[in-house]
Scaffold this motif. Structure first.
Motif, PDB file in Angstrom:
ATOM      1  N   ALA A  62      -2.934  -7.877  -1.211  1.00 45.50           N
ATOM      2  CA  ALA A  62      -1.695  -7.211  -1.636  1.00 45.50           C
ATOM      3  C   ALA A  62      -1.408  -7.486  -3.100  1.00 45.50           C
ATOM      4  CB  ALA A  62      -0.530  -7.681  -0.768  1.00 45.50           C
ATOM      5  N   GLY A  78       0.825  -1.214   0.000  1.00 45.18           N
ATOM      6  CA  GLY A  78       0.000   0.000   0.000  1.00 45.18           C
ATOM      7  C   GLY A  78       0.852   1.254   0.000  1.00 45.18           C
ATOM      8  N   LEU A 108       0.374   3.837  -3.063  1.00 45.47           N
ATOM      9  CA  LEU A 108      -0.230   5.126  -2.751  1.00 45.47           C
ATOM     10  C   LEU A 108       0.774   6.260  -2.605  1.00 45.47           C
ATOM     11  CD1 LEU A 108      -2.916   3.937  -0.173  1.00 45.47           C
ATOM     12  CD2 LEU A 108      -3.247   4.457  -2.580  1.00 45.47           C
ATOM     13  N   LEU A 168      -5.358   3.816   5.455  1.00 44.67           N
ATOM     14  CA  LEU A 168      -4.567   2.986   4.556  1.00 44.67           C
ATOM     15  C   LEU A 168      -3.077   3.227   4.736  1.00 44.67           C
ATOM     16  CD1 LEU A 168      -6.618   3.436   1.257  1.00 44.67           C
ATOM     17  CD2 LEU A 168      -6.811   1.612   2.938  1.00 44.67           C
ATOM     18  N   LEU A 205      -3.877  -5.577  -5.297  1.00 43.51           N
ATOM     19  CA  LEU A 205      -3.530  -4.155  -5.311  1.00 43.51           C
ATOM     20  C   LEU A 205      -2.414  -3.883  -6.310  1.00 43.51           C
ATOM     21  CD1 LEU A 205      -4.411  -1.574  -3.813  1.00 43.51           C
ATOM     22  CD2 LEU A 205      -2.621  -2.003  -2.152  1.00 43.51           C
TER      23      LEU A 205
END
Length: 504
Positions: free
Chosen positions: A481, A158, A162, A268, A484
């Protein structure tokens, strides 16, 4: 619901003590000050103040450090609006419309919009924290070593996905952080790793050293590299502080939208205040302009209120994974792990049961802190304006000195001062290469925890790696994961991610 209100009543009882109110005030004032000063953010400041917290009660120490965190989000907007220079990375978006409003003579409404948006979002974010803390803590008791390892893998993925900028650069920074976390003596085998014969490295690299180097010193050097005339300072004290009725009508829904976005993204890993403010601004730009409304980029009040609400809401909800799972979602929360460890408190679900006064006292103090910020800062605008007119070449030596003193007092070791200087140069190199240092810091703090939990899981499973997939929660987290990663590699989502960080 009744139980939550009982817990909050206990928390307010703790937070309203004379000592804790004083430390909340100190934290808010310090946070606002470092947010206003370019080149000194909450990460190096909290790192610098960690040694001071040794002598404080755990609740008071965490209340003060939390105040610094969300106070810095507020202070960064003041610099962004008045100087066209974000004091905090999360205030980058506020510059776009906030400074244009100041140049039009509307600095007062812009600062008020930022303050009101921050207060409303902070209160909503704290409410989300209070509501979701208990259920998430109960879920956390189902976690074993395999689940914690998988959760940390998801957290690092993440952080990569991100992070702003290139995916490849974010991945490289995360791996570098994991490698730096391996420096020192292996606690299981006693073997010294990556110390290169340097005795001071046998205990590993200091978290404070890396944080202060790549965030504090690097930002100072980067600011010194900018011409002084790029700082367009609005020095006149704003006459009209309050927004008009039309301003209030336009910015209210923007504040609510920003608060929702910030509350979700703050939870997150890797999301944090920066992504939240960009996402909120992007959403507002996609919302149709009303009749007579100023276009975005030319002084639209929604372009100030929404991102400020988002970054403050995210700063509150980022405490959720820290307090309930023991996993820091961003660099500041990683420092909070260090602060809790100093006081022999293990972050995670047990905190709620073993130390409820600390848990609920910290949550209640956030409401008090947000109220303090809006009451304190609007009257102090004149002081911040005068502070901003001081040439940066006079400010930076004192910042460097305080950082050096803070690093030295952590271990009373001169070697750490040399190391923070080295990491400052490395951080400046990252700045020039446009590489976000936050994934490095998360990799560094999560790396040893991942290794320990993986070893423990394999020990319990007698070396069988399938334990990570046989346990349902662990397999689900690893699958999330992987999904993502696959999703962000899709062309459409990749373009959307890149557009989210575009400034106009």
């Amino acid at each position: 619901m009744t139980e939550m209100f009982e817990h909050l009543a206990m928390g307010f009882g703790v937070a309203f003590s004379y000592q804790n109110l004083l430390y909340a005030l100190v934290g808010c004032l310090l946070g606002t000050l470092i947010g206003v000063l370019p080149g000194l953010g909450p990460v190096p400041t909290i790192a610098m103040l960690l040694p001071i917290t040794y002598g404080l009660e755990p609740v008071s120490a965490l209340i003060m450090l939390a105040g610094i965190f969300y106070g810095a989000q507020y202070g960064g907007s003041t610099t962004a609006i008045l100087v066209n220079l974000p004091g905090e990375s999360s205030s980058v978006v506020t510059v776009i419309d906030g400074h244009q409003m100041a140049r039009r003579g509307r600095a007062g409404p812009a600062l008020a919009a930022a303050g009101i948006g921050s207060f409303v979002a902070g209160c909503l974010g704290t409410l989300v924290l209070a509501a979701f803390a208990v259920p998430l803590a109960e879920v956390a008791f189902l976690f074993g070593p395999a689940e914690y390892f998988s959760l940390m893998v998801l957290g690092l993925v993440g952080a990569v996905v991100l992070a702003s900028g290139s995916l490849l650069k974010a991945f490289a920074m995360t791996v570098l952080g994991l490698l730096l976390g391996m420096v020192g003596t292996d606690i299981h085998s006693g073997v010294v790793r990556f110390a290169f014969g340097v005795p001071e490295l046998m205990d590993g690299l200091g978290f404070v050293v890396i944080a202060m180097g790549v965030f504090g010193y690097a930002e100072i050097v980067a600011n010194l590299g900018k011409p002084a005339d790029t700082r367009q300072i609005v020095t006149a004290r704003p006459k009209d502080l309050l927004p008009t009725r039309e301003d209030a009508r336009r910015m209210t829904p923007a504040i609510l939208r920003g608060s929702v976005i910030g509350s979700v993204l703050g939870i997150l890993p890797g999301g944090g205040a920066l992504l939240s403010s960009f996402a909120a601004y992007t959403l507002e730009k996609k919302t149709r302009l009303q009749a007579g409304e100023v276009p975005f980029g030319q002084g639209n009040i929604r372009g100030v209120a929404a991102p400020e609400a988002a970054n403050n809401a995210s700063s509150q909800t980022s405490f959720i994974p820290l307090l309930t799972l023991g996993i820091p979602p961003n660099a500041v929360m990683a420092l909070m792990v260090g602060a809790m460890t100093i006081h022999n408190i293990q972050p995670g679900p047990e905190v709620m049961n073993t130390n409820p006064q600390l848990f609920w006292g910290l949550i209640a103090s956030m409401w008090i802190g947000n109220a303090m910020l809006i009451v304190l800062n609007l009257p102090l605008i004149g002081i911040w304006i005068r502070l901003l007119t001081v040439p940066y070449r006079w400010l930076f030596p004192s910042i460097v000195l305080f950082c050096a003193v803070g690093v030295y007092t952590t271990n009373n070791n001169v070697f750490d001062i040399w190391m923070v200087g080295l990491f400052g140069l490395v951080g400046y190199l990252f700045h020039k290469l446009d590489m976000e240092p936050a994934p490095l810091l998360l990799g560094f703090i999560l790396g040893p925890m991942m290794e320990e939990n993986l070893r423990r899981a394999l020990l319990l499973a007698r070396g069988d790696w399938m334990v990570l997939l046989e346990r349902k929660i662990s397999a689900g987290l690893l699958m999330a994961a992987l999904l993502l990663l696959l999703m962000v590699l899709l062309p459409t989502l990749r373009r959307t991610r890149e557009q989210a960080f575009v400034q106009e």
